[in-house]
Enzyme design. Structure first.
Site, mmCIF file in Angstrom:
data_model
loop_
_atom_site.group_PDB
_atom_site.id
_atom_site.type_symbol
_atom_site.label_atom_id
_atom_site.label_comp_id
_atom_site.label_asym_id
_atom_site.label_seq_id
_atom_site.Cartn_x
_atom_site.Cartn_y
_atom_site.Cartn_z
ATOM 1 N N SER A 30 -7.530 9.151 -8.258
ATOM 2 C CA SER A 30 -7.716 8.676 -9.633
ATOM 3 C C SER A 30 -6.376 8.511 -10.356
ATOM 4 O O SER A 30 -6.193 7.556 -11.120
ATOM 5 C CB SER A 30 -8.634 9.628 -10.402
ATOM 6 O OG SER A 30 -8.113 10.937 -10.386
ATOM 7 N N GLY A 96 -7.606 15.570 -1.103
ATOM 8 C CA GLY A 96 -8.902 15.649 -1.784
ATOM 9 C C GLY A 96 -9.634 14.310 -1.707
ATOM 10 O O GLY A 96 -10.859 14.260 -1.656
ATOM 11 N N GLU A 103 -1.227 8.841 3.695
ATOM 12 C CA GLU A 103 -0.294 9.231 2.619
ATOM 13 C C GLU A 103 0.961 9.851 3.219
ATOM 14 O O GLU A 103 2.093 9.550 2.804
ATOM 15 C CB GLU A 103 -0.979 10.233 1.676
ATOM 16 C CG GLU A 103 -2.083 9.604 0.835
ATOM 17 C CD GLU A 103 -2.895 10.609 0.039
ATOM 18 O OE1 GLU A 103 -3.584 10.187 -0.888
ATOM 19 O OE2 GLU A 103 -2.870 11.809 0.347
HETATM 20 C C1 5RP Z 1 -5.947 11.733 -1.919
HETATM 21 C C2 5RP Z 1 -4.992 12.663 -2.557
HETATM 22 C C3 5RP Z 1 -4.880 12.626 -4.055
HETATM 23 O O1 5RP Z 1 -3.565 12.409 -4.384
HETATM 24 C C4 5RP Z 1 -5.347 13.939 -4.612
HETATM 25 O O2 5RP Z 1 -6.643 14.195 -4.135
HETATM 26 C C5 5RP Z 1 -5.336 13.917 -6.146
HETATM 27 O O3 5RP Z 1 -6.335 13.075 -6.598
HETATM 28 P P1 5RP Z 1 -6.542 12.757 -8.129
HETATM 29 O O4 5RP Z 1 -5.381 11.946 -8.577
HETATM 30 O O5 5RP Z 1 -7.839 11.969 -8.146
HETATM 31 O O6 5RP Z 1 -6.655 14.057 -8.871
HETATM 32 O O7 5RP Z 1 -4.309 13.425 -1.934
HETATM 33 O O8 5RP Z 1 -6.040 11.953 -0.533
#
Ligand code: 5RP
Length: 225
Positions: A30, A96, A103
């Site tokens: 997000s 998450g 990444e």
């Molecule tokens: C996705 C990630 C995101 O950077 C992490 O989950 C943070 O997400 P958000 O910006 O929705 O809080 O690692 O794999």
């Protein structure tokens, strides 16, 4: 300010780290989505982007930003992405959003990693957020046993409203490991990387963030590591 407003503020602040004329590495989630929307307003200044997920690639393309295959790119000036947790040395838990493997790969090519996060993500000790580990499906049970032996409580991530395993962009599955107080992030990253069947672990410690833009009630703070 709401958490989304904080995420929007750090996403906007990250535009200052975009290098004109270059290809930018773009994360997933997000906060990264807010960054993509901000990047669209200056898209004429960049050559294009490398995406860390299919979702990010689709959002970049929807904004008319050219998406490059990493194999066609020799260097990336800056990689900008969110995190689930970050500590005072710039080590992070990520994944998450299940994009941890791509990444990590895109970040490894980038000269600079800029983490964008709301202040709730800054922790003393990583591990309150269950650590995501991407695995080959055939290795799921074997890897879970090893993660239990390391003191964690592994749980297979499921698709929303389903008993079926969640499947990543790479055809992998995600094991979320709760109960770890990660006092040695670099060591644990190395240990989990060595378990056969692990595709990637969501600990970004050996290559952590170089900068973190942290959004709080008092504005955006810049942490450098
Ligand atoms: C996705 C990630 C995101 O950077 C992490 O989950 C943070 O997400 P958000 O910006 O929705 O809080 O690692 O794999």
């Amino acid at each position: 300010m709401t958490q989304d407003e904080l995420k929007q503020a750090v996403a906007a602040a990250a535009i200052a780290y975009v290098v004109d004329g270059e290809i930018i590495g773009v994360g997933t989630g997000s906060t990264a989505n807010f960054f993509i929307d901000a990047l669209a307003t200056i898209k004429h200044r960049i050559k294009g982007a490398v995406a860390s997920s299919e979702a990010t690639a689709a959002r970049l393309r929807a904004h008319g930003i050219e998406v490059y295959d990493l194999n066609d790119v020799a260097s990336i000036a800056v990689y900008i992405d969110g995190a689930d947790e970050i500590n005072a040395t710039g080590a992070m838990i990520k994944g998450g959003g299940a994009a941890l493997t791509r990444e990590k790969i895109v970040a490894s090519v980038a000269a600079r990693f800029v983490c964008i996060a709301d202040a709730s993500k800054l922790v003393d000790t990583l591990g309150r957020f269950a650590l995501p580990v991407e695995v080959l499906p055939m290795a799921r049970a074997a890897v879970m046993r090893k993660l239990t032996a390391l003191g964690g409580q592994p749980r297979l991530r499921l698709k929303a409203h389903s008993d079926a395993a969640f499947v990543t962009d790479n055809g992998g599955e995600i094991i979320d490991v709760a109960g770890l107080a990660i006092v040695d992030p670099v060591g644990l990253e190395r240990t989990i990387n060595q378990i056969p069947g692990v595709i990637a672990v969501g600990l970004f410690a050996a290559r952590g963030a170089d900068v973190c833009l942290l959004g709080g009630a008092d504005g955006v703070r810049t942490l450098t590591f």
